[in-house]
Design a protein around this motif. Structure first.
Motif, PDB file in Angstrom:
ATOM      1  N   MET A   1       0.855  -1.191   0.000  1.00 21.26           N
ATOM      2  CA  MET A   1       0.000   0.000   0.000  1.00 21.26           C
ATOM      3  C   MET A   1       0.890   1.240   0.000  1.00 21.26           C
ATOM      4  N   GLU A   2       0.725   2.102  -0.977  1.00 21.62           N
ATOM      5  CA  GLU A   2       1.538   3.317  -1.083  1.00 21.62           C
ATOM      6  C   GLU A   2       0.872   4.454  -0.323  1.00 21.62           C
ATOM      7  N   PHE A   3       1.652   5.210   0.426  1.00 23.55           N
ATOM      8  CA  PHE A   3       1.111   6.322   1.197  1.00 23.55           C
ATOM      9  C   PHE A   3       0.961   7.548   0.309  1.00 23.55           C
ATOM     10  N   SER A   4      -0.014   8.367   0.616  1.00 22.35           N
ATOM     11  CA  SER A   4      -0.122   9.694   0.012  1.00 22.35           C
ATOM     12  C   SER A   4      -0.469  10.669   1.126  1.00 22.35           C
ATOM     13  N   HIS A  38       7.391  -0.661   2.608  1.00 21.48           N
ATOM     14  CA  HIS A  38       7.132  -0.605   1.164  1.00 21.48           C
ATOM     15  C   HIS A  38       7.294   0.825   0.657  1.00 21.48           C
ATOM     16  N   HIS A  39       6.791   1.780   1.419  1.00 21.61           N
ATOM     17  CA  HIS A  39       6.911   3.192   1.029  1.00 21.61           C
ATOM     18  C   HIS A  39       8.377   3.610   0.916  1.00 21.61           C
ATOM     19  N   TYR A  40       9.168   3.276   1.920  1.00 20.84           N
ATOM     20  CA  TYR A  40      10.577   3.681   1.911  1.00 20.84           C
ATOM     21  C   TYR A  40      11.349   2.985   0.786  1.00 20.84           C
ATOM     22  N   LEU A  41      11.049   1.733   0.523  1.00 24.99           N
ATOM     23  CA  LEU A  41      11.723   1.019  -0.572  1.00 24.99           C
ATOM     24  C   LEU A  41      11.404   1.673  -1.906  1.00 24.99           C
ATOM     25  N   MET A  46      16.764   3.497   1.724  1.00 28.89           N
ATOM     26  CA  MET A  46      17.127   2.194   2.264  1.00 28.89           C
ATOM     27  C   MET A  46      17.394   2.236   3.773  1.00 28.89           C
ATOM     28  N   THR A  47      18.012   3.312   4.227  1.00 28.24           N
ATOM     29  CA  THR A  47      18.334   3.413   5.657  1.00 28.24           C
ATOM     30  C   THR A  47      17.063   3.402   6.497  1.00 28.24           C
ATOM     31  N   LEU A  48      16.074   4.191   6.080  1.00 28.97           N
ATOM     32  CA  LEU A  48      14.799   4.229   6.800  1.00 28.97           C
ATOM     33  C   LEU A  48      14.059   2.908   6.684  1.00 28.97           C
ATOM     34  N   ALA A  49      14.139   2.261   5.503  1.00 28.55           N
ATOM     35  CA  ALA A  49      13.492   0.955   5.332  1.00 28.55           C
ATOM     36  C   ALA A  49      14.097  -0.059   6.300  1.00 28.55           C
ATOM     37  N   GLU A  72      14.784  -8.979   1.001  1.00 29.13           N
ATOM     38  CA  GLU A  72      14.869  -8.036  -0.117  1.00 29.13           C
ATOM     39  C   GLU A  72      16.045  -7.073   0.058  1.00 29.13           C
ATOM     40  N   ILE A  73      16.244  -6.618   1.285  1.00 31.56           N
ATOM     41  CA  ILE A  73      17.381  -5.735   1.567  1.00 31.56           C
ATOM     42  C   ILE A  73      18.697  -6.485   1.370  1.00 31.56           C
ATOM     43  N   TYR A  74      18.766  -7.709   1.848  1.00 29.39           N
ATOM     44  CA  TYR A  74      19.979  -8.518   1.662  1.00 29.39           C
ATOM     45  C   TYR A  74      20.308  -8.643   0.165  1.00 29.39           C
ATOM     46  N   VAL A  75      19.285  -8.940  -0.637  1.00 36.57           N
ATOM     47  CA  VAL A  75      19.504  -9.095  -2.087  1.00 36.57           C
ATOM     48  C   VAL A  75      19.993  -7.784  -2.689  1.00 36.57           C
ATOM     49  N   PHE A  76      19.376  -6.686  -2.275  1.00 39.59           N
ATOM     50  CA  PHE A  76      19.772  -5.367  -2.782  1.00 39.59           C
ATOM     51  C   PHE A  76      21.234  -5.081  -2.459  1.00 39.59           C
TER      52      PHE A  76
END
Length: 462
Positions: A1-4, A38-41, A46-49, A72-76
């Motif tokens: 879900m994306e924030f607005s 999801h929003h931060y990604l 990345m730091t906030l995620a 997902e972060i590990y893969v990135f």
């Protein structure tokens, strides 16, 4: 879900960021953490995620979805061993979670194990009804393997599930283009348009396919339909303008390009094309006006500076041409095209030392065309630098072996320096490679053609 900023979902994000500032620990449910991460990604933060994942797992240590974000972060970060280890743990907990398979495939893809990635993604297909993303991922893996037919079929499956998935449509067209299946692409698009007659993207792509076939009137009709479907579609106006140019309908092309300037900020491409059209219409004042607008909009666009330089070159205003190519070189001194034009203009102005310097720079930048070597060498001969000319032509021969034009020049140079053996060697080479270029000796080295050894060799061969 994306924030607005306009919905209730922004509240957890605001609350989370407030918590980070105050160090007060607040509680969030796992879904709220997922939305925050999801929003931060998506924002590339990345730091906030990572902070959100850490705090989320502290509050919900058994959440599979939060731990998948960690994967997902590990893969990135290319920590593939850690990612694989965590995925194995999650698989034992929730073996029917398709996201585990997607991340596993992602790891395999990073390792260039694309076929294994495809196999894993196909397993995921059996676990979900939401297949579009999986079809797309499988298509991309096939692209990595240069399996364009297979890739195309999976992107087509995406379109069958969602006919507005234009990223899939673009990928399908990419596959058709790579496979040089122009007719099949047109057939596919026409079938698609039968069911989706107001798809501006499909009309646009159909126009491009017709352009490839040089069916300009059909292409023009397709771009018109794209514009009817969406009269703000800048790409359709640009492509229409290009077709109108090919049909020599320059006034109409200008109108089409000009329309794009009203829809969005001016693009250097549109400004440049308008300039070209005005030049074709022999409206020089407007042509040069738009060329200057082009370089003002994008000073790094070499085509803009080249257009200005060539414009003045055609008018035999070589001083102005030289002035503007010098401005271009000051902006980008590594541009081969600029140095070639610089050299050509200096030749026209009889500034041979500057011209030679320009050709030398062109060669240093990796432009090893035969004409560049020959023109520079001929300038060195004209400037009375035979040793430098010899070195130039010997280098040229490494890039263009068995070339008669180079051999005759080397022969003439060596004979003019009374190095008879070397002159004879190169003259024989030239005669063996192509007898038709013997006039080079006569034109560039008139004092050599009368030498007895040269006369004898030419007479014997000819």
């Amino acid at each position: 879900m994306e924030f607005s900023h306009d919905d209730n979902y922004s509240l957890p994000l605001t609350k989370f960021e407030s918590m980070l500032k105050t160090n007060n620990v607040l509680f969030f449910d796992s879904e709220e953490f997922e939305n925050i991460i999801h929003h931060y990604l998506n924002q590339g933060k990345m730091t906030l995620a990572k902070k959100a994942i850490k705090l989320g797992l502290q509050q919900h240590p058994t959440s599979v979805n939060l731990r998948l974000f960690k994967v997902e972060i590990y893969v990135f970060e290319d920590k593939l061993v850690e990612a694989d280890t965590l995925l194995s743990e999650l698989y034992t907990i929730d073996p029917s979670n398709e996201e585990i398979y997607i991340q596993k495939a992602n790891i395999l893809s990073k390792k260039d194990e694309h076929q294994q990635a495809i196999n894993v993604l196909k397993q995921a297909l059996e676990l979900t009804d939401d297949v579009i993303d999986l079809y797309s991922l499988i298509g991309m893996e096939h692209l990595f393997l240069d399996q364009y037919e297979e890739a195309k079929s999976f992107f087509m499956k995406c379109m069958e599930e969602d006919d507005a998935d234009y990223s899939a449509l673009y990928n399908i067209m990419y596959c058709f283009d790579y496979l040089e299946q122009n007719d099949q692409a047109i057939a596919y698009l026409n079938t698609f348009l039968d069911n989706n007659p107001y798809s501006e993207v499909a009309w646009h792509q159909l126009g491009i396919q017709y352009t490839t076939q040089k069916k300009n009137k059909k292409a023009l009709a397709a771009f018109d339909f794209a514009i009817i479907s969406d009269d703000t579609f800048v790409g359709a106006y640009l492509e229409k303008g290009k077709v109108l140019e090919k049909l020599k309908r320059y006034e109409d092309a200008i109108e089409s390009y000009t329309h794009t300037l009203k829809l969005e900020d001016p693009t250097s491409f549109a400004l440049l094309r308008i300039g070209y059209c005005y030049e074709k219409l022999e409206r020089d004042d407007l042509a040069v006006h738009y060329y200057f607008k082009t370089v003002h909009e994008d000073p790094l666009l070499d085509k803009g500076w080249i257009a200005i330089t060539k414009f003045y070159n055609k008018k035999n205003n070589f001083q102005k041409a030289l002035y503007y190519i010098n401005k271009a070189i000051n902006i980008d001194s590594e541009n081969v095209k600029y140095w070639k034009l610089y050299s050509q203009i200096n030749v026209r102005l009889s500034l041979f030392e500057e011209a030679e310097r320009g050709f030398k720079k062109t060669l240093e930048l990796g432009n090893y065309e035969l004409n560049t070597w020959i023109t520079r060498g001929d300038l060195l001969i004209k400037l009375g630098e035979p040793q430098a000319a010899i070195f130039n032509f010997e280098q040229a021969a490494e890039f263009h072996p068995e070339n008669a034009e180079i051999e005759y020049r080397l022969a003439g140079l060596y004979f003019s320096l009374n190095e008879i053996d070397k002159g004879t060697f190169h003259l024989k080479n030239g005669l063996n490679f192509n007898e038709d270029y013997t006039f080079i000796i006569d034109e560039l080295f008139p004092e050599v053609i009368s030498k007895a050894q040269v006369k004898s060799l030419l007479k014997t061969k000819l």
